[in-house]
Design a protein around this motif. Structure first.
Motif, PDB file in Angstrom:
ATOM      1  N   ASP A   1      39.182  37.418  -5.275  1.00 34.80           N
ATOM      2  CA  ASP A   1      39.595  36.765  -6.529  1.00 34.80           C
ATOM      3  C   ASP A   1      40.799  35.851  -6.284  1.00 34.80           C
ATOM      4  OD1 ASP A   1      41.004  36.267  -8.934  1.00 34.80           O
ATOM      5  OD2 ASP A   1      40.845  38.318  -9.652  1.00 34.80           O
ATOM      6  N   ALA A   2      41.824  36.388  -5.625  1.00 37.39           N
ATOM      7  CA  ALA A   2      43.076  35.647  -5.454  1.00 37.39           C
ATOM      8  C   ALA A   2      42.908  34.415  -4.572  1.00 37.39           C
ATOM      9  CB  ALA A   2      44.141  36.568  -4.861  1.00 37.39           C
ATOM     10  N   LEU A   3      42.172  34.530  -3.476  1.00 39.25           N
ATOM     11  CA  LEU A   3      42.042  33.412  -2.539  1.00 39.25           C
ATOM     12  C   LEU A   3      41.368  32.199  -3.171  1.00 39.25           C
ATOM     13  CD1 LEU A   3      41.120  35.462   0.628  1.00 39.25           C
ATOM     14  CD2 LEU A   3      43.115  33.977   0.416  1.00 39.25           C
ATOM     15  N   VAL A   4      40.475  32.444  -4.105  1.00 39.65           N
ATOM     16  CA  VAL A   4      39.760  31.334  -4.753  1.00 39.65           C
ATOM     17  C   VAL A   4      40.702  30.476  -5.595  1.00 39.65           C
ATOM     18  CG1 VAL A   4      37.876  30.774  -6.368  1.00 39.65           C
ATOM     19  CG2 VAL A   4      37.567  32.559  -4.669  1.00 39.65           C
ATOM     20  N   ASN A   5      41.922  30.944  -5.856  1.00 39.00           N
ATOM     21  CA  ASN A   5      42.858  30.157  -6.671  1.00 39.00           C
ATOM     22  C   ASN A   5      43.062  28.756  -6.102  1.00 39.00           C
ATOM     23  OD1 ASN A   5      45.956  29.492  -5.908  1.00 39.00           O
ATOM     24  ND2 ASN A   5      45.229  31.196  -4.639  1.00 39.00           N
ATOM     25  N   TYR A   6      43.029  28.652  -4.757  1.00 33.63           N
ATOM     26  CA  TYR A   6      43.246  27.347  -4.139  1.00 33.63           C
ATOM     27  C   TYR A   6      42.147  26.359  -4.530  1.00 33.63           C
ATOM     28  CZ  TYR A   6      46.147  30.358  -1.134  1.00 33.63           C
ATOM     29  OH  TYR A   6      47.064  31.265  -0.666  1.00 33.63           O
ATOM     30  N   LEU A   7      40.932  26.873  -4.647  1.00 32.87           N
ATOM     31  CA  LEU A   7      39.812  26.048  -5.097  1.00 32.87           C
ATOM     32  C   LEU A   7      39.917  25.738  -6.585  1.00 32.87           C
ATOM     33  CD1 LEU A   7      36.825  27.694  -3.192  1.00 32.87           C
ATOM     34  CD2 LEU A   7      37.523  25.307  -3.016  1.00 32.87           C
ATOM     35  N   THR A   8      40.365  26.717  -7.352  1.00 30.73           N
ATOM     36  CA  THR A   8      40.509  26.510  -8.795  1.00 30.73           C
ATOM     37  C   THR A   8      41.397  25.314  -9.082  1.00 30.73           C
ATOM     38  OG1 THR A   8      40.270  28.898  -9.194  1.00 30.73           O
ATOM     39  CG2 THR A   8      41.217  27.576 -10.967  1.00 30.73           C
ATOM     40  N   VAL A   9      42.545  25.259  -8.418  1.00 35.46           N
ATOM     41  CA  VAL A   9      43.488  24.164  -8.631  1.00 35.46           C
ATOM     42  C   VAL A   9      42.885  22.833  -8.195  1.00 35.46           C
ATOM     43  CG1 VAL A   9      45.728  23.226  -7.948  1.00 35.46           C
ATOM     44  CG2 VAL A   9      45.511  25.658  -8.469  1.00 35.46           C
ATOM     45  N   ALA A  10      42.055  22.857  -7.160  1.00 30.32           N
ATOM     46  CA  ALA A  10      41.425  21.630  -6.671  1.00 30.32           C
ATOM     47  C   ALA A  10      40.354  21.099  -7.619  1.00 30.32           C
ATOM     48  CB  ALA A  10      40.824  21.868  -5.292  1.00 30.32           C
ATOM     49  N   GLY A  11      39.947  21.933  -8.604  1.00 29.83           N
ATOM     50  CA  GLY A  11      38.942  21.496  -9.572  1.00 29.83           C
ATOM     51  C   GLY A  11      37.575  22.112  -9.380  1.00 29.83           C
ATOM     52  N   TYR A  12      37.472  23.103  -8.490  1.00 30.51           N
ATOM     53  CA  TYR A  12      36.217  23.783  -8.224  1.00 30.51           C
ATOM     54  C   TYR A  12      35.683  24.450  -9.493  1.00 30.51           C
ATOM     55  CZ  TYR A  12      32.988  26.932  -5.717  1.00 30.51           C
ATOM     56  OH  TYR A  12      31.891  27.605  -5.253  1.00 30.51           O
ATOM     57  N   PRO A  13      34.362  24.409  -9.723  1.00 30.10           N
ATOM     58  CA  PRO A  13      33.312  23.894  -8.829  1.00 30.10           C
ATOM     59  C   PRO A  13      32.857  22.460  -9.131  1.00 30.10           C
ATOM     60  CG  PRO A  13      32.322  25.192 -10.570  1.00 30.10           C
ATOM     61  CD  PRO A  13      33.806  25.215 -10.831  1.00 30.10           C
ATOM     62  N   ASP A  14      33.596  21.716  -9.948  1.00 32.47           N
ATOM     63  CA  ASP A  14      33.112  20.416 -10.407  1.00 32.47           C
ATOM     64  C   ASP A  14      33.706  19.220  -9.666  1.00 32.47           C
ATOM     65  OD1 ASP A  14      31.594  21.702 -12.426  1.00 32.47           O
ATOM     66  OD2 ASP A  14      33.412  21.905 -13.645  1.00 32.47           O
ATOM     67  N   THR A  15      35.041  19.176  -9.564  1.00 30.89           N
ATOM     68  CA  THR A  15      35.690  17.945  -9.093  1.00 30.89           C
ATOM     69  C   THR A  15      36.695  18.223  -7.981  1.00 30.89           C
ATOM     70  OG1 THR A  15      37.386  18.159 -10.810  1.00 30.89           O
ATOM     71  CG2 THR A  15      35.434  16.838 -11.347  1.00 30.89           C
ATOM     72  N   HIS A  16      36.301  19.067  -7.044  1.00 33.86           N
ATOM     73  CA  HIS A  16      37.246  19.525  -6.031  1.00 33.86           C
ATOM     74  C   HIS A  16      37.238  18.714  -4.744  1.00 33.86           C
ATOM     75  CE1 HIS A  16      33.367  21.434  -5.363  1.00 33.86           C
ATOM     76  NE2 HIS A  16      33.661  21.461  -4.085  1.00 33.86           N
ATOM     77  N   ASP A  17      36.273  17.831  -4.549  1.00 29.06           N
ATOM     78  CA  ASP A  17      36.098  17.161  -3.257  1.00 29.06           C
ATOM     79  C   ASP A  17      37.337  16.409  -2.786  1.00 29.06           C
ATOM     80  OD1 ASP A  17      33.573  18.134  -3.069  1.00 29.06           O
ATOM     81  OD2 ASP A  17      32.555  16.286  -3.642  1.00 29.06           O
ATOM     82  N   GLN A  18      37.962  15.641  -3.691  1.00 34.62           N
ATOM     83  CA  GLN A  18      39.116  14.832  -3.285  1.00 34.62           C
ATOM     84  C   GLN A  18      40.214  15.682  -2.675  1.00 34.62           C
ATOM     85  OE1 GLN A  18      41.228  12.935  -6.485  1.00 34.62           O
ATOM     86  NE2 GLN A  18      42.822  12.115  -5.161  1.00 34.62           N
ATOM     87  N   TRP A  19      40.501  16.815  -3.307  1.00 34.32           N
ATOM     88  CA  TRP A  19      41.636  17.625  -2.872  1.00 34.32           C
ATOM     89  C   TRP A  19      41.276  18.627  -1.800  1.00 34.32           C
ATOM     90  CZ3 TRP A  19      45.871  15.411  -4.047  1.00 34.32           C
ATOM     91  CH2 TRP A  19      45.981  14.672  -5.220  1.00 34.32           C
ATOM     92  N   TRP A  20      40.056  19.171  -1.860  1.00 32.13           N
ATOM     93  CA  TRP A  20      39.739  20.237  -0.918  1.00 32.13           C
ATOM     94  C   TRP A  20      39.616  19.729   0.517  1.00 32.13           C
ATOM     95  CZ3 TRP A  20      41.215  24.731  -1.336  1.00 32.13           C
ATOM     96  CH2 TRP A  20      40.805  25.700  -0.408  1.00 32.13           C
ATOM     97  N   LYS A  21      39.382  18.434   0.697  1.00 33.59           N
ATOM     98  CA  LYS A  21      39.309  17.885   2.048  1.00 33.59           C
ATOM     99  C   LYS A  21      40.679  17.793   2.708  1.00 33.59           C
ATOM    100  CE  LYS A  21      37.305  14.137   0.614  1.00 33.59           C
ATOM    101  NZ  LYS A  21      36.663  12.798   0.595  1.00 33.59           N
ATOM    102  N   VAL A  22      41.749  17.932   1.937  1.00 30.46           N
ATOM    103  CA  VAL A  22      43.100  17.704   2.478  1.00 30.46           C
ATOM    104  C   VAL A  22      44.030  18.866   2.149  1.00 30.46           C
ATOM    105  CG1 VAL A  22      42.931  15.192   2.514  1.00 30.46           C
ATOM    106  CG2 VAL A  22      43.647  16.331   0.396  1.00 30.46           C
ATOM    107  N   VAL A  23      43.491  20.091   2.128  1.00 26.80           N
ATOM    108  CA  VAL A  23      44.295  21.247   1.728  1.00 26.80           C
ATOM    109  C   VAL A  23      45.057  21.825   2.917  1.00 26.80           C
ATOM    110  CG1 VAL A  23      42.433  22.935   2.059  1.00 26.80           C
ATOM    111  CG2 VAL A  23      44.292  23.421   0.439  1.00 26.80           C
ATOM    112  N   HIS A  24      46.320  22.200   2.660  1.00 27.70           N
ATOM    113  CA  HIS A  24      47.192  22.846   3.640  1.00 27.70           C
ATOM    114  C   HIS A  24      47.808  24.071   2.965  1.00 27.70           C
ATOM    115  CE1 HIS A  24      47.293  19.141   6.218  1.00 27.70           C
ATOM    116  NE2 HIS A  24      46.997  18.598   5.051  1.00 27.70           N
ATOM    117  N   HIS A  25      47.801  25.194   3.655  1.00 30.30           N
ATOM    118  CA  HIS A  25      48.322  26.444   3.093  1.00 30.30           C
ATOM    119  C   HIS A  25      49.654  26.832   3.732  1.00 30.30           C
ATOM    120  CE1 HIS A  25      44.591  26.992   1.015  1.00 30.30           C
ATOM    121  NE2 HIS A  25      43.890  27.322   2.085  1.00 30.30           N
TER     122      HIS A  25
END
Length: 596
Positions: free
Chosen positions: A283-307
């Protein structure tokens, strides 16, 4: 942050047949998957987007120094990328589901959401107070996150990567973690009763047996190894990269990723199975995708994610999370930056010991910028760092008050600069080759400051923030030595040659200060703004492109030459008095700091 040990086992004969899917790892080679992700990584290098995250922090207690350290590191990267012209997203927030939260809320006589909101606001207040400029503050109790988690789970299920099984083994409620027998040891409680405890945390564990859902982590070991070997800088510092490689030399057991609803109500239900709750770590790890706009509009941000992560949750972010992403057909993180922990006077911080450092209180004592500077200047990512109030006082007085602040105060003093302008530079007094009134050390200083942006950029990119600040501090010392060496206060302003040389000394010093002010913006935004405003540097002249040091020395016009200085707003950083405790009264707490 929870401890990272979530390990599940399967009872022989109790595991149901795996769902068949054309997207199972065995039917899509590791090489083809990694080639696809490498292509995505290559494409995104040319883009000017950047996405940085902290872990989301578990709301079982108030924020501590380590939480602020994670947030300030991420904030520094975010501000650095903004200076370089990137479109940067920066996410932090709180992790609010789990059995421990459920029990804590019951003990406090509050419903779980009210309990979580109260603690989450403490984190938010700390970060706001410390100039942590996040663009998104995510809570796992938000509806957008629930939707993202349910969709992510469904993708893994449809890809045949989750199956029903039985878990039987040790579980720590305090850590929200499953443990293998090798992670459990013997101890006694306060009453002398023998108990089993986690060897990592020391918390009590209990034997648990239940039917739940399991993720096929074991199927991804070779792909993870190929990913890491093909991207040796994806985990930084390098020592933690080696740790993950060592973990992957061993078999990876499959992971239990749900709990029975009868045991855990405070969480997100498994889609189409209300009797099971999705395990809090997935549940918690998916938060990074949530902020990126997952599951609809995440492509722009998810390609450049740094943790940004603490070393205690490395396994989850460097093994389990990439495996989940591979299973869901998503790109893997660009970088996982890992930092170590803070101790207090050589000991692990603990409420029972009474040595927990309150980050909000200390940021009020030492100022927001002072606390940020100390953490980033003294924090060494690959080893634990020790905190004492004396260290903070000594460092800030030396580098922010005396060195940087003293240089600005001296060069803007009416005695040296009665017109209060950015004075003119005289090429004859300070020629490009040695000569005039200059000496070897002066040209050495110019070379150091000219190269400083490239040095700082390299250290920022490598997560060596302390080395970047060390390089800046060294140049500040050189500039102070330059002023001291030529003693402009001894020059005769009535003599035209002396006047030109005096103005040149101040011009060169101002140019050095301007470079330091721009480079320090990600670390101490308040101090940098005060410094640059005093020099008359406009907001549009403070980005990375403005780091053109001493253009007049290259025969290029300087737009600041002759410009009025900004208004006087007091010293750059006020001197801090030492923390002096009276004998035998150390436990009564720290005395208040006073300003000289």
């Amino acid at each position: 942050m929870r401890l990272p040990f979530l390990v599940a086992t399967r009872s022989i004969g109790a595991v149901h047949r795996l769902r068949q899917s054309p997207l199972l790892p065995s039917r899509l080679s590791a090489q083809s998957r990694l080639q696809r992700f490498a292509a995505v990584s290559s494409q995104c290098k040319d883009e000017k987007s950047y996405y940085i995250t902290t872990p989301i922090f578990y709301v079982n207690a108030s924020p501590h120094l380590g939480h602020l350290y994670s947030a300030v590191i991420a904030d520094c990267f975010h501000r650095f990328k903004l200076l370089q012209g990137f479109n940067s997203k920066f996410a932090t927030g709180t992790d609010e589901h789990g059995l421990k939260i459920q029990q804590a809320a019951e003990a406090a006589g509050k419903d779980p959401l009210t309990f979580c909101t109260d603690v989450s606001q403490r984190f938010k207040h700390l970060f706001d107070s410390c100039d942590v400029s996040y663009t998104d503050y995510i809570r796992t109790t938000e509806q957008r996150h629930r939707r993202a988690v349910e969709h992510f789970w469904s993708v893994l299920w449809n890809n045949g990567l989750i199956y029903r099984g039985h878990y039987e083994g040790w579980y720590s409620t305090q850590d929200e973690s499953f443990l293998t027998p090798l992670q459990v040891g013997d101890a006694v409680d306060s009453l002398g009763t023998p108990i089993k405890v986690s060897l990592e945390s020391g918390h009590k564990v209990e034997w648990m047996k239940e039917e739940n859902y399991v993720f096929r982590l074991s199927a991804f070991r070779s792909q993870l190894l190929n990913w890491l070997r093909g991207n040796p800088r994806v985990i930084q510092p390098e020592c933690f990269y080696q740790v993950v490689l060592q973990w992957l030399q061993q078999d990876l057991p499959d992971l239990s990723v749900s709990r029975q609803r009868s045991r855990l109500q405070w969480g997100i239900s498994v889609p189409n199975d209300p009797e099971q709750t999705i395990y809090v770590w997935l549940d918690a790890l998916v938060n990074y995708l949530t902020v990126a706009g997952y599951p609809d509009t995440h492509d722009q941000w998810w390609k450049v994610v740094h943790h940004i992560v603490g070393k205690d949750i490395l396994k989850f972010h460097a093994i389990y999370w990439p495996a989940f992403l591979l299973g869901a057909g998503l790109p893997l993180p660009q970088t996982i930056y890992v930092h170590s922990h803070w101790t207090a006077e050589g000991k692990k911080m603990s409420k029972s010991v009474g040595n927990v450092v309150d980050p909000l209180q200390r940021s009020q004592m030492f100022t927001t910028d002072g606390m940020r500077y100390f953490l980033l200047r003294q924090g060494v990512p690959d080893s634990d760092c020790d905190y004492t109030d004396h260290k903070v006082t000594k460092l800030l007085n030396a580098e922010l008050c005396d060195s940087l602040g003293g240089l600005l105060n001296r060069c803007t003093a009416p005695g040296l600069n009665p017109a209060q302008v950015y004075p003119a530079f005289c090429p004859q007094s300070f020629p490009r080759e040695r000569g005039g009134r200059t000496v070897f050390e002066d040209h050495h200083m110019l070379d150091a400051v000219k190269n400083l942006p490239a040095v700082v950029e390299r250290h920022y990119e490598n997560m060596h923030l302390y080395k970047a600040l060390e390089a800046i501090a060294a140049c500040v010392r050189q500039t102070n030595a330059f002023v001291q060496r030529h003693a402009p206060w001894k020059l005769d302003r009535e003599d035209s040659k002396d006047k030109r040389w005096l103005d040149t000394i101040i011009h060169v010093s101002f140019e050095c200060l301007r470079i330091y002010g721009i480079l320090l913006q990600p670390v101490v935004p308040g101090i940098s703004n005060k410094l640059l405003s005093r020099l008359g540097v406009q907001p549009g002249e403070r980005n990375w492109a403005a780091l053109n040091f001493l253009p007049r020395h290259q025969g290029i016009d300087c737009p600041l030459e002759g410009r009025p200085l900004g208004s006087e707003s007091g010293v750059l950083f006020s001197r801090l008095e030492s923390q002096i405790q009276k004998p035998n009264k150390a436990k009564k707490g720290l005395q208040k700091l006073t300003k000289a």
